[in-house]
Design a protein around this motif. Structure first.
Motif, PDB file in Angstrom:
ATOM      1  N   TRP A 162       0.842  -1.198   0.000  1.00 43.31           N
ATOM      2  CA  TRP A 162       0.000   0.000   0.000  1.00 43.31           C
ATOM      3  C   TRP A 162       0.871   1.240   0.000  1.00 43.31           C
ATOM      4  O   TRP A 162       2.039   1.204   0.386  1.00 43.31           O
ATOM      5  N   ARG A 163       0.282   2.352  -0.450  1.00 46.16           N
ATOM      6  CA  ARG A 163       0.979   3.632  -0.456  1.00 46.16           C
ATOM      7  C   ARG A 163      -0.064   4.744  -0.386  1.00 46.16           C
ATOM      8  O   ARG A 163      -1.084   4.693  -1.078  1.00 46.16           O
ATOM      9  N   ALA A 164       0.202   5.760   0.448  1.00 49.66           N
ATOM     10  CA  ALA A 164      -0.677   6.930   0.494  1.00 49.66           C
ATOM     11  C   ALA A 164      -0.531   7.696  -0.818  1.00 49.66           C
ATOM     12  O   ALA A 164       0.587   7.951  -1.276  1.00 49.66           O
ATOM     13  N   VAL A 165      -1.648   8.040  -1.437  1.00 47.15           N
ATOM     14  CA  VAL A 165      -1.601   8.711  -2.740  1.00 47.15           C
ATOM     15  C   VAL A 165      -2.312  10.070  -2.746  1.00 47.15           C
ATOM     16  O   VAL A 165      -2.392  10.732  -3.771  1.00 47.15           O
ATOM     17  N   GLY A 166      -2.815  10.492  -1.599  1.00 45.89           N
ATOM     18  CA  GLY A 166      -3.501  11.777  -1.548  1.00 45.89           C
ATOM     19  C   GLY A 166      -4.507  11.791  -0.423  1.00 45.89           C
ATOM     20  O   GLY A 166      -4.487  10.933   0.468  1.00 45.89           O
ATOM     21  N   VAL A 278       2.737   3.519 -13.040  1.00 42.36           N
ATOM     22  CA  VAL A 278       1.310   3.614 -12.754  1.00 42.36           C
ATOM     23  C   VAL A 278       1.097   4.282 -11.392  1.00 42.36           C
ATOM     24  O   VAL A 278       0.245   5.163 -11.237  1.00 42.36           O
ATOM     25  N   LEU A 279       1.873   3.895 -10.397  1.00 38.37           N
ATOM     26  CA  LEU A 279       1.756   4.469  -9.064  1.00 38.37           C
ATOM     27  C   LEU A 279       2.105   5.957  -9.076  1.00 38.37           C
ATOM     28  O   LEU A 279       1.448   6.765  -8.430  1.00 38.37           O
ATOM     29  N   ALA A 280       3.153   6.308  -9.816  1.00 40.92           N
ATOM     30  CA  ALA A 280       3.546   7.718  -9.902  1.00 40.92           C
ATOM     31  C   ALA A 280       2.447   8.547 -10.562  1.00 40.92           C
ATOM     32  O   ALA A 280       2.137   9.653 -10.113  1.00 40.92           O
ATOM     33  N   ALA A 281       1.834   8.002 -11.603  1.00 40.41           N
ATOM     34  CA  ALA A 281       0.742   8.715 -12.277  1.00 40.41           C
ATOM     35  C   ALA A 281      -0.444   8.873 -11.350  1.00 40.41           C
ATOM     36  O   ALA A 281      -1.094   9.931 -11.321  1.00 40.41           O
TER      37      ALA A 281
END
Length: 286
Positions: A162-166, A278-281
Protein backbone atom coordinates in the motif's frame (compact mmCIF):
# COMPACT_ATOMS: atom_id res chain seq x y z
CA UNK A 1 5.16 -25.65 -45.21
CA UNK A 2 8.38 -27.02 -46.65
CA UNK A 3 11.49 -26.72 -44.45
CA UNK A 4 13.96 -23.99 -45.43
CA UNK A 5 17.43 -25.07 -46.55
CA UNK A 6 19.05 -21.70 -46.12
CA UNK A 7 19.31 -18.95 -43.47
CA UNK A 8 18.72 -15.22 -43.39
CA UNK A 9 22.46 -14.75 -42.87
CA UNK A 10 23.18 -16.65 -46.12
CA UNK A 11 20.69 -14.55 -48.11
CA UNK A 12 22.10 -11.37 -46.57
CA UNK A 13 25.70 -12.40 -47.42
CA UNK A 14 24.75 -13.34 -51.00
CA UNK A 15 22.95 -10.04 -51.59
CA UNK A 16 25.76 -7.99 -50.10
CA UNK A 17 28.39 -9.70 -52.29
CA UNK A 18 26.20 -9.04 -55.34
CA UNK A 19 26.04 -5.33 -54.50
CA UNK A 20 29.65 -4.95 -53.32
CA UNK A 21 31.37 -6.99 -56.04
CA UNK A 22 33.93 -8.59 -53.70
CA UNK A 23 33.91 -10.72 -50.60
CA UNK A 24 36.18 -8.22 -48.86
CA UNK A 25 33.83 -5.27 -49.41
CA UNK A 26 30.81 -7.36 -48.41
CA UNK A 27 32.54 -8.47 -45.21
CA UNK A 28 33.27 -4.84 -44.36
CA UNK A 29 29.63 -3.82 -44.89
CA UNK A 30 28.30 -6.74 -42.87
CA UNK A 31 30.94 -6.28 -40.14
CA UNK A 32 31.98 -9.92 -40.49
CA UNK A 33 35.29 -11.45 -41.43
CA UNK A 34 35.88 -12.41 -45.08
CA UNK A 35 36.05 -16.13 -44.35
CA UNK A 36 32.62 -16.11 -42.69
CA UNK A 37 31.01 -14.32 -45.65
CA UNK A 38 32.69 -16.71 -48.10
CA UNK A 39 31.44 -19.74 -46.16
CA UNK A 40 27.88 -18.36 -46.00
CA UNK A 41 27.80 -17.99 -49.80
CA UNK A 42 29.50 -21.36 -50.39
CA UNK A 43 27.01 -23.18 -48.13
CA UNK A 44 24.10 -21.43 -49.86
CA UNK A 45 25.35 -22.68 -53.23
CA UNK A 46 25.71 -26.20 -51.82
CA UNK A 47 22.17 -26.08 -50.41
CA UNK A 48 20.77 -24.79 -53.73
CA UNK A 49 22.78 -27.17 -55.90
CA UNK A 50 24.08 -24.59 -58.39
CA UNK A 51 26.69 -21.78 -58.46
CA UNK A 52 25.69 -18.15 -57.95
CA UNK A 53 28.93 -16.42 -58.97
CA UNK A 54 31.53 -16.71 -61.70
CA UNK A 55 34.61 -16.80 -59.51
CA UNK A 56 37.04 -16.42 -62.41
CA UNK A 57 36.14 -12.75 -62.76
CA UNK A 58 37.04 -9.76 -60.66
CA UNK A 59 34.80 -8.26 -59.45
CA UNK A 60 32.62 -11.31 -59.03
CA UNK A 61 29.81 -11.62 -61.58
CA UNK A 62 26.56 -13.46 -61.18
CA UNK A 63 25.68 -16.62 -63.04
CA UNK A 64 22.30 -16.61 -64.85
CA UNK A 65 20.84 -18.47 -61.87
CA UNK A 66 22.41 -15.95 -59.51
CA UNK A 67 20.88 -13.05 -61.43
CA UNK A 68 17.40 -14.54 -61.08
CA UNK A 69 17.92 -15.31 -57.42
CA UNK A 70 19.32 -11.84 -56.58
CA UNK A 71 16.01 -10.12 -57.37
CA UNK A 72 14.15 -12.52 -55.11
CA UNK A 73 16.80 -12.19 -52.39
CA UNK A 74 16.47 -8.38 -52.40
CA UNK A 75 12.67 -8.64 -52.04
CA UNK A 76 13.15 -11.19 -49.27
CA UNK A 77 15.48 -8.82 -47.36
CA UNK A 78 13.00 -5.93 -47.70
CA UNK A 79 10.38 -8.12 -46.06
CA UNK A 80 12.84 -9.17 -43.35
CA UNK A 81 13.71 -5.52 -42.65
CA UNK A 82 10.00 -4.66 -42.37
CA UNK A 83 9.53 -7.60 -40.02
CA UNK A 84 12.44 -6.36 -37.89
CA UNK A 85 11.00 -2.84 -37.63
CA UNK A 86 7.57 -4.10 -36.62
CA UNK A 87 9.07 -6.54 -34.11
CA UNK A 88 11.09 -3.72 -32.55
CA UNK A 89 8.04 -1.51 -32.14
CA UNK A 90 5.82 -4.14 -30.55
CA UNK A 91 7.02 -3.73 -26.91
CA UNK A 92 6.04 -0.03 -27.02
CA UNK A 93 2.73 -0.70 -28.73
CA UNK A 94 1.39 -3.66 -26.79
CA UNK A 95 -1.55 -2.51 -24.72
CA UNK A 96 -1.66 -3.30 -21.03
CA UNK A 97 -5.05 -3.71 -19.44
CA UNK A 98 -5.47 -3.06 -15.72
CA UNK A 99 -8.49 -3.23 -13.44
CA UNK A 100 -8.70 -0.44 -10.85
CA UNK A 101 -11.26 -0.55 -8.06
CA UNK A 102 -12.24 2.54 -6.11
CA UNK A 103 -14.73 3.66 -3.52
CA UNK A 104 -17.26 6.44 -3.61
CA UNK A 105 -14.90 8.99 -2.05
CA UNK A 106 -12.24 8.72 -4.78
CA UNK A 107 -12.27 11.91 -6.91
CA UNK A 108 -13.75 11.10 -10.32
CA UNK A 109 -11.76 13.87 -11.97
CA UNK A 110 -8.56 12.20 -10.74
CA UNK A 111 -9.67 8.87 -12.24
CA UNK A 112 -10.43 10.57 -15.56
CA UNK A 113 -7.03 12.28 -15.61
CA UNK A 114 -5.30 9.01 -14.68
CA UNK A 115 -7.11 7.17 -17.47
CA UNK A 116 -6.00 9.78 -20.02
CA UNK A 117 -2.38 9.78 -18.87
CA UNK A 118 -2.04 5.99 -18.81
CA UNK A 119 -3.69 5.65 -22.23
CA UNK A 120 -0.72 7.61 -23.64
CA UNK A 121 1.49 4.81 -22.27
CA UNK A 122 -0.76 2.13 -23.85
CA UNK A 123 -2.15 1.23 -20.43
CA UNK A 124 -5.93 0.98 -20.36
CA UNK A 125 -8.06 0.91 -17.21
CA UNK A 126 -11.24 -0.86 -16.27
CA UNK A 127 -12.73 1.31 -13.50
CA UNK A 128 -14.89 -0.59 -11.02
CA UNK A 129 -16.65 1.05 -8.05
CA UNK A 130 -17.05 -1.38 -5.17
CA UNK A 131 -16.69 -1.92 -1.43
CA UNK A 132 -13.18 -2.32 -0.05
CA UNK A 133 -13.71 -5.93 1.06
CA UNK A 134 -14.64 -6.87 -2.51
CA UNK A 135 -11.61 -5.03 -3.88
CA UNK A 136 -9.19 -6.75 -1.48
CA UNK A 137 -10.64 -10.12 -2.43
CA UNK A 138 -10.07 -9.27 -6.10
CA UNK A 139 -6.51 -8.13 -5.40
CA UNK A 140 -5.75 -11.43 -3.72
CA UNK A 141 -7.28 -13.63 -6.43
CA UNK A 142 -5.75 -11.59 -9.29
CA UNK A 143 -8.96 -10.22 -10.83
CA UNK A 144 -8.07 -6.69 -9.62
CA UNK A 145 -4.69 -5.02 -10.21
CA UNK A 146 -4.89 -1.87 -8.07
CA UNK A 147 -7.39 -0.27 -5.71
CA UNK A 148 -7.84 3.25 -4.32
CA UNK A 149 -9.70 3.52 -1.01
CA UNK A 150 -9.87 5.53 2.16
CA UNK A 151 -7.18 4.61 4.62
CA UNK A 152 -8.15 2.42 7.55
CA UNK A 153 -6.53 2.34 10.95
CA UNK A 154 -5.32 -1.17 10.37
CA UNK A 155 -2.62 -2.93 8.37
CA UNK A 156 -3.43 -4.69 5.12
CA UNK A 157 -2.64 -8.38 4.81
CA UNK A 158 0.91 -9.56 4.18
CA UNK A 159 0.29 -10.25 0.48
CA UNK A 160 -0.62 -6.65 -0.41
CA UNK A 161 1.40 -3.46 -0.65
CA UNK A 162 0.00 0.00 0.00
CA UNK A 163 0.98 3.63 -0.46
CA UNK A 164 -0.68 6.93 0.49
CA UNK A 165 -1.60 8.71 -2.74
CA UNK A 166 -3.50 11.78 -1.55
CA UNK A 167 -6.41 12.87 0.59
CA UNK A 168 -9.97 14.15 0.36
CA UNK A 169 -11.59 16.98 2.31
CA UNK A 170 -14.95 16.22 3.92
CA UNK A 171 -17.84 18.42 5.01
CA UNK A 172 -21.38 18.10 6.32
CA UNK A 173 -24.14 18.73 3.77
CA UNK A 174 -27.89 19.04 4.27
CA UNK A 175 -30.98 20.73 2.92
CA UNK A 176 -31.20 24.40 3.86
CA UNK A 177 -33.11 24.67 7.15
CA UNK A 178 -32.54 21.01 8.03
CA UNK A 179 -30.66 22.20 11.12
CA UNK A 180 -32.21 25.12 12.92
CA UNK A 181 -29.03 27.06 13.57
CA UNK A 182 -25.26 26.80 13.38
CA UNK A 183 -22.63 25.97 14.10
CA UNK A 184 -24.20 22.54 14.59
CA UNK A 185 -22.94 20.45 17.49
CA UNK A 186 -21.95 16.80 17.26
CA UNK A 187 -24.85 16.01 19.57
CA UNK A 188 -27.26 17.68 17.17
CA UNK A 189 -25.73 15.80 14.21
CA UNK A 190 -26.06 12.54 16.10
CA UNK A 191 -29.76 13.12 16.69
CA UNK A 192 -30.59 13.29 12.97
CA UNK A 193 -30.49 10.60 10.27
CA UNK A 194 -27.13 10.40 8.52
CA UNK A 195 -27.10 9.29 4.88
CA UNK A 196 -24.23 6.83 4.46
CA UNK A 197 -22.99 6.09 0.91
CA UNK A 198 -21.63 2.64 1.78
CA UNK A 199 -23.34 -0.72 1.90
CA UNK A 200 -20.76 -2.30 4.20
CA UNK A 201 -18.70 0.14 6.27
CA UNK A 202 -15.58 -1.35 7.93
CA UNK A 203 -15.47 -0.64 11.68
CA UNK A 204 -12.35 1.54 11.38
CA UNK A 205 -14.04 3.68 8.76
CA UNK A 206 -17.36 3.78 10.59
CA UNK A 207 -15.55 5.19 13.63
CA UNK A 208 -14.43 8.14 11.50
CA UNK A 209 -17.40 8.71 9.20
CA UNK A 210 -20.42 7.71 11.25
CA UNK A 211 -21.59 10.43 13.61
CA UNK A 212 -25.34 9.82 13.91
CA UNK A 213 -26.93 7.02 15.90
CA UNK A 214 -29.31 6.35 13.04
CA UNK A 215 -27.97 5.91 9.51
CA UNK A 216 -29.58 5.21 6.16
CA UNK A 217 -27.34 3.38 3.69
CA UNK A 218 -27.66 4.71 0.15
CA UNK A 219 -24.83 3.71 -2.18
CA UNK A 220 -26.32 5.20 -5.34
CA UNK A 221 -25.23 8.83 -5.51
CA UNK A 222 -28.16 10.15 -7.56
CA UNK A 223 -30.59 8.77 -5.00
CA UNK A 224 -28.51 10.05 -2.08
CA UNK A 225 -28.56 13.53 -3.64
CA UNK A 226 -32.34 13.34 -4.02
CA UNK A 227 -32.70 12.34 -0.37
CA UNK A 228 -30.52 15.28 0.66
CA UNK A 229 -32.67 17.66 -1.37
CA UNK A 230 -35.81 16.15 0.17
CA UNK A 231 -34.54 16.68 3.72
CA UNK A 232 -34.46 12.95 4.52
CA UNK A 233 -31.11 13.24 6.27
CA UNK A 234 -27.68 14.84 6.20
CA UNK A 235 -24.42 13.50 4.82
CA UNK A 236 -20.71 13.71 5.59
CA UNK A 237 -19.16 13.71 2.11
CA UNK A 238 -16.13 14.91 0.13
CA UNK A 239 -15.98 18.49 -1.14
CA UNK A 240 -15.24 17.27 -4.67
CA UNK A 241 -18.82 15.97 -4.95
CA UNK A 242 -19.80 19.65 -5.29
CA UNK A 243 -23.14 19.04 -3.58
CA UNK A 244 -23.77 22.77 -3.35
CA UNK A 245 -24.73 22.58 -7.01
CA UNK A 246 -27.96 20.88 -5.87
CA UNK A 247 -30.87 23.21 -5.44
CA UNK A 248 -31.63 23.77 -1.76
CA UNK A 249 -28.55 21.88 -0.49
CA UNK A 250 -25.68 23.61 1.28
CA UNK A 251 -22.61 23.04 3.38
CA UNK A 252 -23.36 23.01 7.11
CA UNK A 253 -21.14 24.83 9.56
CA UNK A 254 -20.37 22.57 12.52
CA UNK A 255 -18.55 22.84 15.82
CA UNK A 256 -15.86 20.56 14.35
CA UNK A 257 -14.71 23.47 12.18
CA UNK A 258 -12.18 22.45 9.56
CA UNK A 259 -10.01 20.39 11.89
CA UNK A 260 -9.90 16.68 11.18
CA UNK A 261 -12.13 16.89 8.11
CA UNK A 262 -9.62 15.37 5.73
CA UNK A 263 -9.11 11.70 5.08
CA UNK A 264 -6.14 10.04 3.37
CA UNK A 265 -6.48 7.82 0.33
CA UNK A 266 -4.28 4.79 -0.22
CA UNK A 267 -3.44 2.64 -3.22
CA UNK A 268 -3.42 -1.12 -2.69
CA UNK A 269 -1.81 -3.63 -5.03
CA UNK A 270 -0.23 -7.07 -5.12
CA UNK A 271 3.54 -7.15 -5.76
CA UNK A 272 4.36 -7.57 -9.44
CA UNK A 273 0.91 -6.49 -10.70
CA UNK A 274 1.54 -2.73 -10.98
CA UNK A 275 4.70 -0.90 -12.03
CA UNK A 276 6.17 2.29 -10.59
CA UNK A 277 4.95 4.41 -13.54
CA UNK A 278 1.31 3.61 -12.75
CA UNK A 279 1.76 4.47 -9.06
CA UNK A 280 3.55 7.72 -9.90
CA UNK A 281 0.74 8.71 -12.28
CA UNK A 282 -1.83 7.93 -9.61
CA UNK A 283 -0.07 10.16 -7.08
CA UNK A 284 0.09 13.01 -9.60
CA UNK A 285 -3.61 12.80 -10.40
CA UNK A 286 -5.12 12.63 -6.92
Amino acid sequence: MEPLHFTLAQIEAFTCVCESGTLTQAARRLKKDRTTVSELVDYLEVDLGYPLFERRTRPLTLTPQGQLLYRQARLFLHEAEAFSRIAGQIPARVDTHLTLCYDLFTPRRALLLLTQQLAQQHIHLDLIACERAEAEKGLNDGSVDIAVFQALNRTVNDSLHWRAVGSVSLAVYAREGFFEQGPVSLLHLASKTQLMPFRDLPPALAARLQIADRIARVNEMSLLESLLQSGCGWAFLPDHFNLERLEGVGRVETEMGEKGLTHPLVALWKPGRVNAAVLAALERCI
